[in-house]
Design an enzyme around this catalytic site. Structure first.
Site, PDB file in Angstrom:
ATOM      1  N   LEU A  30      16.191 -19.259 -19.930  1.00  0.00           N
ATOM      2  CA  LEU A  30      15.536 -18.348 -20.874  1.00  0.00           C
ATOM      3  C   LEU A  30      14.360 -17.621 -20.225  1.00  0.00           C
ATOM      4  O   LEU A  30      13.612 -18.207 -19.440  1.00  0.00           O
ATOM      5  CB  LEU A  30      15.048 -19.146 -22.095  1.00  0.00           C
ATOM      6  CG  LEU A  30      16.144 -19.952 -22.817  1.00  0.00           C
ATOM      7  CD1 LEU A  30      15.543 -20.702 -24.004  1.00  0.00           C
ATOM      8  CD2 LEU A  30      17.291 -19.046 -23.282  1.00  0.00           C
ATOM      9  N   HIS A  34      14.686 -13.420 -23.921  1.00  0.00           N
ATOM     10  CA  HIS A  34      15.130 -14.414 -24.913  1.00  0.00           C
ATOM     11  C   HIS A  34      13.972 -14.784 -25.847  1.00  0.00           C
ATOM     12  O   HIS A  34      14.178 -14.981 -27.048  1.00  0.00           O
ATOM     13  CB  HIS A  34      15.615 -15.699 -24.222  1.00  0.00           C
ATOM     14  CG  HIS A  34      16.848 -15.520 -23.394  1.00  0.00           C
ATOM     15  ND1 HIS A  34      16.841 -15.626 -22.035  1.00  0.00           N
ATOM     16  CD2 HIS A  34      18.128 -15.244 -23.743  1.00  0.00           C
ATOM     17  CE1 HIS A  34      18.073 -15.435 -21.573  1.00  0.00           C
ATOM     18  NE2 HIS A  34      18.868 -15.199 -22.576  1.00  0.00           N
ATOM     19  N   GLN A  61      33.865 -17.132 -20.132  1.00  0.00           N
ATOM     20  CA  GLN A  61      33.522 -15.717 -19.976  1.00  0.00           C
ATOM     21  C   GLN A  61      33.228 -15.351 -18.525  1.00  0.00           C
ATOM     22  O   GLN A  61      32.819 -14.239 -18.233  1.00  0.00           O
ATOM     23  CB  GLN A  61      32.367 -15.318 -20.905  1.00  0.00           C
ATOM     24  CG  GLN A  61      31.016 -15.924 -20.575  1.00  0.00           C
ATOM     25  CD  GLN A  61      30.001 -15.630 -21.667  1.00  0.00           C
ATOM     26  OE1 GLN A  61      30.016 -16.218 -22.745  1.00  0.00           O
ATOM     27  NE2 GLN A  61      29.096 -14.694 -21.407  1.00  0.00           N
ATOM     28  N   ARG A 187      20.084 -13.321 -14.425  1.00  0.00           N
ATOM     29  CA  ARG A 187      20.627 -13.075 -13.076  1.00  0.00           C
ATOM     30  C   ARG A 187      19.593 -12.465 -12.128  1.00  0.00           C
ATOM     31  O   ARG A 187      19.797 -12.463 -10.919  1.00  0.00           O
ATOM     32  CB  ARG A 187      21.850 -12.170 -13.155  1.00  0.00           C
ATOM     33  CG  ARG A 187      23.025 -12.855 -13.831  1.00  0.00           C
ATOM     34  CD  ARG A 187      24.328 -12.113 -13.616  1.00  0.00           C
ATOM     35  NE  ARG A 187      25.455 -12.956 -13.931  1.00  0.00           N
ATOM     36  CZ  ARG A 187      26.029 -13.042 -15.128  1.00  0.00           C
ATOM     37  NH1 ARG A 187      25.570 -12.324 -16.135  1.00  0.00           N
ATOM     38  NH2 ARG A 187      27.056 -13.854 -15.331  1.00  0.00           N
TER      39      ARG A 187
END
Ligand code: PAF
Length: 278
Positions: A30, A34, A61, A187
């Site tokens: 997070l 977030h 996913q 990322r």
């Protein structure tokens, strides 16, 4: 704050909750983006309601060559952040709780998930819609909050909720950015310093295209060229497209409210961003 590891415990929590239940679905790691979603959830839930943050790195996913195994999982840091923002519970199931070994039922949205990220990440949105529907049936939220950085994800989930008549209200919150314009993403942690230094070019490109649109340039091809011209040469562009914001179909001539969306690799790290032409 409760840590819920099983579906049964989460259903018990839900059945005892008073007031509105607001879900923030995440894959953890997070960051301030977030945090903004959780704050928004807290204010939507009010004093009487409950905020549930789900933390689940959803394997379905990720493509076979994607970064599932290196996806960051700083669990105790995430728990501390959720507690400090007033979340009432974290739903943090092990993978086996969400997917039995012989799991075989999928949700597949067939229109808005096809282009953009859907074209370069086959199966990605099938994994997203499937896990989000499961999260909705497990947590049974009144409201769910998602970030608009994942613009296509928001459109796909909105379509699923509409088409399947799911009794949940969706709230999409604006993208949170670093001071230099880079959209916050879990990322970003993968970026080497020299890659990180080039990433603000994404936002620069999108802002330049929007400025050109507002100055009267309507051609999607020209706006895309403007974005591409700004993006650092060291990045590998996956796509840059101007699309209708509701259908996500590519447009030739842009109109007020359309979106330019992009994805680009900096080294091995794939970043996405978008801007609305308004
Ligand atoms: O945006 C994400 O973090 C994920 O795609 C989501 C919505 C939590 C589903 O795994």
């Amino acid at each position: 704050m409760k840590i819920l590891r099983t579906i049964a415990a989460t259903r018990r929590f839900r059945s005892q909750a008073r007031g509105r239940v607001v879900l923030v679905p995440t894959m953890g790691a997070l960051h301030a983006g977030h945090a903004a979603l959780i704050r928004r959830a807290r204010s939507l839930a009010g004093m009487a309601g409950s905020v549930v943050v789900s933390i689940f790195v959803n394997p379905t996913q990720f493509g076979p060559k994607e970064d599932l195994s290196r996806y960051p999982r700083p669990v105790s840091q995430d728990q501390t952040l959720c507690a400090s923002l007033g979340a009432d519970a974290i739903f943090h199931p092990p993978a086996g709780e969400m997917y039995r070994a012989d799991f075989s039922t999928w949700v597949h949205e067939e229109c808005v998930s096809g282009g953009l990220c859907g074209a370069s990440r086959p199966g990605h949105f099938r994994g997203v819609t499937t896990v989000v529907l499961k999260l909705f049936t497990i947590v049974q939220p009144d409201v769910a909050v998602f970030g608009l950085k994942d613009f296509q994800q928001c459109a796909v989930i909105a379509r699923m909720v509409r088409d399947l008549d799911l009794p949940v209200r969706l709230v999409f919150a604006p993208t949170v950015r670093e001071r230099d314009g880079l959209a916050l993403s879990s990322r970003n942690a993968f970026l080497a310093p020299e890659e990180r230094a080039e990433t603000p070019s994404l936002r620069r490109g999108l802002l330049a295209a929007r400025a050109a649109f507002l100055a009267g340039e309507g051609s999607a091809a020209k706006l895309v060229r403007i974005v591409r011209g700004e993006i650092s040469r060291s990045a590998r562009v996956d796509y840059i497209e101007a699309v209708d914001s509701a259908t996500l179909q590519p447009v030739r001539e842009t109109k007020h409210g359309d979106t330019i969306a992009l994805a680009a690799f900096f080294g091995r790290t794939r970043l996405i961003d978008n801007i609305q032409l308004r």
